[in-house]
Write a protein that holds these residues in place. Sequence first.
Motif, PDB file in Angstrom:
ATOM      1  N   PHE A 299      37.179  41.174  11.739  1.00 30.02           N
ATOM      2  CA  PHE A 299      38.130  40.615  12.699  1.00 30.02           C
ATOM      3  C   PHE A 299      37.729  41.002  14.105  1.00 30.02           C
ATOM      4  CE2 PHE A 299      40.068  44.647  11.353  1.00 30.02           C
ATOM      5  CZ  PHE A 299      40.252  45.280  12.561  1.00 30.02           C
ATOM      6  N   VAL A 300      38.261  40.251  15.049  1.00 35.22           N
ATOM      7  CA  VAL A 300      37.986  40.489  16.460  1.00 35.22           C
ATOM      8  C   VAL A 300      39.016  41.462  17.002  1.00 35.22           C
ATOM      9  CG1 VAL A 300      37.796  39.421  18.732  1.00 35.22           C
ATOM     10  CG2 VAL A 300      36.991  38.186  16.709  1.00 35.22           C
ATOM     11  N   HIS A 301      38.568  42.459  17.738  1.00 31.35           N
ATOM     12  CA  HIS A 301      39.484  43.400  18.365  1.00 31.35           C
ATOM     13  C   HIS A 301      39.123  43.521  19.842  1.00 31.35           C
ATOM     14  CE1 HIS A 301      36.008  45.729  16.950  1.00 31.35           C
ATOM     15  NE2 HIS A 301      36.218  46.529  17.974  1.00 31.35           N
ATOM     16  N   GLU A 302      40.158  43.756  20.657  1.00 33.56           N
ATOM     17  CA  GLU A 302      39.933  43.837  22.093  1.00 33.56           C
ATOM     18  C   GLU A 302      39.659  45.280  22.506  1.00 33.56           C
ATOM     19  OE1 GLU A 302      41.701  41.085  25.096  1.00 33.56           O
ATOM     20  OE2 GLU A 302      42.952  42.835  25.455  1.00 33.56           O
ATOM     21  N   THR A 303      38.665  45.443  23.378  1.00 33.49           N
ATOM     22  CA  THR A 303      38.267  46.748  23.876  1.00 33.49           C
ATOM     23  C   THR A 303      38.446  46.780  25.392  1.00 33.49           C
ATOM     24  OG1 THR A 303      36.669  47.125  22.117  1.00 33.49           O
ATOM     25  CG2 THR A 303      36.332  48.347  24.146  1.00 33.49           C
ATOM     26  N   TYR A 304      39.033  47.862  25.880  1.00 29.86           N
ATOM     27  CA  TYR A 304      39.245  48.055  27.322  1.00 29.86           C
ATOM     28  C   TYR A 304      38.097  48.877  27.880  1.00 29.86           C
ATOM     29  CZ  TYR A 304      41.338  50.174  31.517  1.00 29.86           C
ATOM     30  OH  TYR A 304      41.588  50.626  32.788  1.00 29.86           O
ATOM     31  N   LEU A 305      37.501  48.377  28.964  1.00 31.24           N
ATOM     32  CA  LEU A 305      36.354  49.079  29.534  1.00 31.24           C
ATOM     33  C   LEU A 305      36.682  49.849  30.799  1.00 31.24           C
ATOM     34  CD1 LEU A 305      34.968  46.100  28.339  1.00 31.24           C
ATOM     35  CD2 LEU A 305      33.039  47.638  28.688  1.00 31.24           C
ATOM     36  N   GLY A 306      37.730  49.487  31.525  1.00 36.22           N
ATOM     37  CA  GLY A 306      38.070  50.253  32.704  1.00 36.22           C
ATOM     38  C   GLY A 306      38.398  49.371  33.898  1.00 36.22           C
ATOM     39  N   ILE A 307      38.452  50.006  35.076  1.00 36.18           N
ATOM     40  CA  ILE A 307      38.899  49.377  36.311  1.00 36.18           C
ATOM     41  C   ILE A 307      37.772  49.359  37.338  1.00 36.18           C
ATOM     42  CG2 ILE A 307      40.541  49.498  38.230  1.00 36.18           C
ATOM     43  CD1 ILE A 307      41.955  48.882  35.669  1.00 36.18           C
ATOM     44  N   LEU A 308      37.608  48.231  37.997  1.00 32.99           N
ATOM     45  CA  LEU A 308      36.759  48.148  39.182  1.00 32.99           C
ATOM     46  C   LEU A 308      37.687  48.089  40.384  1.00 32.99           C
ATOM     47  CD1 LEU A 308      34.129  45.506  38.000  1.00 32.99           C
ATOM     48  CD2 LEU A 308      33.871  47.988  38.085  1.00 32.99           C
ATOM     49  N   ASP A 309      37.673  49.119  41.214  1.00 32.19           N
ATOM     50  CA  ASP A 309      38.679  49.214  42.285  1.00 32.19           C
ATOM     51  C   ASP A 309      38.043  49.771  43.562  1.00 32.19           C
ATOM     52  OD1 ASP A 309      41.066  49.267  43.664  1.00 32.19           O
ATOM     53  OD2 ASP A 309      41.596  51.267  42.907  1.00 32.19           O
ATOM     54  N   PRO A 310      37.791  48.901  44.580  1.00 31.24           N
ATOM     55  CA  PRO A 310      37.763  47.430  44.463  1.00 31.24           C
ATOM     56  C   PRO A 310      36.401  46.957  43.982  1.00 31.24           C
ATOM     57  CG  PRO A 310      37.388  48.047  46.720  1.00 31.24           C
ATOM     58  CD  PRO A 310      37.560  49.346  45.962  1.00 31.24           C
ATOM     59  N   ALA A 311      36.336  45.716  43.554  1.00 29.94           N
ATOM     60  CA  ALA A 311      35.072  45.155  43.042  1.00 29.94           C
ATOM     61  C   ALA A 311      34.300  44.519  44.194  1.00 29.94           C
ATOM     62  CB  ALA A 311      35.363  44.131  41.958  1.00 29.94           C
ATOM     63  N   GLN A 312      33.628  45.327  44.970  1.00 32.27           N
ATOM     64  CA  GLN A 312      32.874  44.832  46.121  1.00 32.27           C
ATOM     65  C   GLN A 312      31.474  44.437  45.670  1.00 32.27           C
ATOM     66  OE1 GLN A 312      34.168  44.310  49.031  1.00 32.27           O
ATOM     67  NE2 GLN A 312      36.135  45.302  48.686  1.00 32.27           N
ATOM     68  N   VAL A 313      31.381  43.643  44.649  1.00 35.62           N
ATOM     69  CA  VAL A 313      30.095  43.202  44.113  1.00 35.62           C
ATOM     70  C   VAL A 313      30.201  41.726  43.779  1.00 35.62           C
ATOM     71  CG1 VAL A 313      29.443  45.451  43.189  1.00 35.62           C
ATOM     72  CG2 VAL A 313      30.816  43.905  41.799  1.00 35.62           C
ATOM     73  N   SER A 314      29.069  41.097  43.660  1.00 34.98           N
ATOM     74  CA  SER A 314      29.064  39.663  43.425  1.00 34.98           C
ATOM     75  C   SER A 314      28.856  39.310  41.960  1.00 34.98           C
ATOM     76  CB  SER A 314      27.975  38.994  44.260  1.00 34.98           C
ATOM     77  OG  SER A 314      26.706  39.535  43.920  1.00 34.98           O
ATOM     78  N   GLU A 315      28.508  40.281  41.124  1.00 36.71           N
ATOM     79  CA  GLU A 315      28.319  39.926  39.731  1.00 36.71           C
ATOM     80  C   GLU A 315      28.535  41.134  38.824  1.00 36.71           C
ATOM     81  OE1 GLU A 315      24.298  38.461  39.849  1.00 36.71           O
ATOM     82  OE2 GLU A 315      23.505  40.351  39.082  1.00 36.71           O
ATOM     83  N   LEU A 316      28.929  40.810  37.608  1.00 38.32           N
ATOM     84  CA  LEU A 316      29.089  41.805  36.549  1.00 38.32           C
ATOM     85  C   LEU A 316      28.037  41.530  35.494  1.00 38.32           C
ATOM     86  CD1 LEU A 316      32.957  41.677  35.964  1.00 38.32           C
ATOM     87  CD2 LEU A 316      31.693  43.154  37.534  1.00 38.32           C
ATOM     88  N   THR A 317      27.369  42.571  35.036  1.00 39.57           N
ATOM     89  CA  THR A 317      26.365  42.430  33.982  1.00 39.57           C
ATOM     90  C   THR A 317      26.866  43.131  32.740  1.00 39.57           C
ATOM     91  OG1 THR A 317      24.581  42.377  35.607  1.00 39.57           O
ATOM     92  CG2 THR A 317      23.987  42.851  33.323  1.00 39.57           C
TER      93      THR A 317
END
Length: 893
Positions: free
Chosen positions: A448-466
């Motif tokens: 089954f699919v389960h949701e995982t929390y990775l954290g907070i970007l505060d603030p996200a002063q970037v143009s992309e997430l990898t």
Amino acid sequence: MARCFHVIPVPFVIPAKAGIQKDEFGHPFQIIWIPAFAGMTKKEKTFIKALAILLAGGVVCSFASHAANADEPSPLPVVGTEYIDGTNPVYDGQYGPPGDPEPTQGTGNQLHPSRLSVALDYQACSVVADLGDNQLVQRIELCDTGVDNKGNAANLNAENLEIYRSHDNRTFEKVPRGTFRQYAGTNGVFDVVELSGLRFPARYIKVHSTYAGTQYDFASDLNRMVRVFGYNPGPRVRLPFGLLKWGANQIQVSTRHFEELPRMDCEMQLVSLRDGKRVMKSKKTVRWPEPGKRPLWSDVPVQIPECEPGLYRLTVQRMGPLGGPALWTTHREIRVVKAIKDILPLVGNADADRAEPQDAVGAAPGNCLLSRPGPSQPALDEWLVDRANSQWPLWRRTGPDAKLIFSLKDGGSYAIYAGLCGSPDGLSVTAGTKTLVPISTSGKQAGFVHETYLGILDPAQVSELTLRLKQASLDAGIAWIKILCLTPRQQRLVRGEEDLSLGRKLIYVTDGFSQFGALTERPQFGVPELLNTCVRVVEGSHGLVERFDYCPGSSSVIFAYPAKVGELVGKRGKYATNYDRFVEANVLALIEKGIAPLKVVADGNKKQEVQTYAAWRVNSYYDAPFADFLNSEFWRENRQLSIVDYTGKQQSLLSYAYPEVRNYHGALLREMLDYNVGGIHLEFMRQPPFMGFDEPLLKSYAEKYSQSPLDPQFKDWEKWHRHRAEVMTGFVRQVRAMLDEEGKKRGQCFGLSARIPAQNYFRMGLDPKQWIKEGLIDMLAPGSNDLPNHPMPLEPFLEMAKGTACRIYSSFSPEQGDGRDNLPEDDAKGDYSATRDSGTDEDYRRNFVIREFRKGALGVYMFNNQGADWTWYRNLERWDEFQNPRRLGRVEP
């Protein structure tokens, strides 16, 4: 113009080793996203509709379905029973009159399946049965499996049987008994008493016998005595462990668990978990096609009103006929989000040029960005779109270091989540120089699919997430990436500027005993380090831990200082177990060196500006095999001062009806003040009862009211309870006066607090309302001896304390085991630890505490906590908002 909202499911999660997560009502949690079409392009609307249809499969609830018969009511499940008789304590440990003298108040203490053999016709007794949820009752059968009367149990008849119903197992209402019939049973049942012609909804059923004799002729195993049948035709359902699943602009209700009815009336409410404000209340009717042609699920259109993003509780009630009581209620805690937009990832090692600047997406606070593999999406560099699962297509890695790159607009604060199938090992999200790894996860979960929390970007002063997934095997897959743009309040939670726990304190409590046993095969003589663990628990809390309560012993045997009034442990040396021997050896070794454990803890905590109270157990006396070790000579020499129950039988506990007992205990408390404590805590949960039908009480009651509660015709039990409560209130006044007197001598102010049962306390002789009114106590913690902890009614106590200086804390035990002490047979097996309680995890504690804070508790009294840290207590709402496992998702593929 009204906005059109949608309801879209998020799969919900089961953390490792935790089983299915349920709320205090036993219902699983689920999250919904509520997007708005306003401002969306036609393409976006089409995507949302398609996604909603795809996700509408959601979670299918689990019910015990049953078949209906037009001529015969279906049996309802009896999931637990309790027998209220003269040999068992009637009121949670209060030795009362025989049977159930107040059927409207006498409750089933802990309802569960039981093979205990009992007699219903014995001194006005009752049987309470739990139906699992509100059901519409037509017939009750009482079954005799122990005495064969050939269908004629003389002690039970139409005159001496009564029926009561309840929805909360606290107060019961008498209902018409219906038609009485008795006949010989079959298949192991000797006699059956049938009460039919009934029609009322109830969660709990009580059958009460007014027969006052002791010559019983109707007996059975408790789990076979009561059979309840539901009314037919009539809307009912067995056990609503779950009911709903979600689709766009709708709530879907499963029809397969209901009888062949043309309609079902529901009432729905949406209430904010932050401030308790109700933002929606509506009535809906589910109409089904003719029997045999209905779909598996039926839709209930729900217009979600404009509301702030955040956490809400959705309550759905199935209403009874003619607007009567609800037949069942189910709950879901949900997250409300204003909008969802899809973002498509850049793939693999592609150049950044592949993302045009105008394609970068951002989100307004409260909005949610979602990316997921589509069924028609082509294979990507280093990734394969697994379409084998038609409900949840997955990105699966094929390359050695597969990456997904998401182009975002600069600015904003985001919470990052991933829907995974398989293990999160090797998963990470990189934004600029910051890397996020899973924080909340259920571990490797296949299937089954389960949701995982990775954290907070505060603030996200970037143009992309990898997003990277480094996995040796190919069993892991990514079902979605969810990027939640934080609202101003959520940002304050992240920074720790707003939180329920900021103004609420913790009180730690240790029994002063367990740390000295060490649960090993050898005592550790005189190790001060055992005491230092108590001091270190509050280090660095910066006022979060308000107090440390240290139990100095039982009610008369002391193991925290060299006792003079009480008795120092070890006088007789008759140990029940090796564990007790180890405790004595360690304690005496410390005291012989001039080290008083209570003073060491009090001194160490005072250096950290934390007070220590002596947490004294008000009536903690023991039966064999612990009596020789934990009961003092005062107890042995004054057996005539023991509690006497209604039948005249002497009990092991001493009675506070006698001034000798009150004065002796008061002197014990006075001596404890010599060890640098800041006050006294009265632990009334150890152990009711405090009085019985004792001679001083009977005499004073007769002088005041010219009657006796031992009279078989006596009915005024409320007045009797109040009379006993006046005696215990007198003792609390005595303790308060002693503390004031000693405070003047020593130039300090001593505090007085208490922990009491949250229910039935008045029948035990406890009157906290009067204590608060007179200013006798400064803190009250209603509690329970149940493990694991259960929700408690705080509202009555908050009302008592309104406008006073008394603070209401919620009592909480960090243990969840069986609560049993080691016994001699454990020693014989060489087992010194297996029977001890198992500790709760941090999520368990947080869930309980934040729920109590939302009721209005000003703090938490952590009973019998043996040195666990306090760090889990910080930023409770931040945890609850972002990473509470009950808010995350899971879905069966």
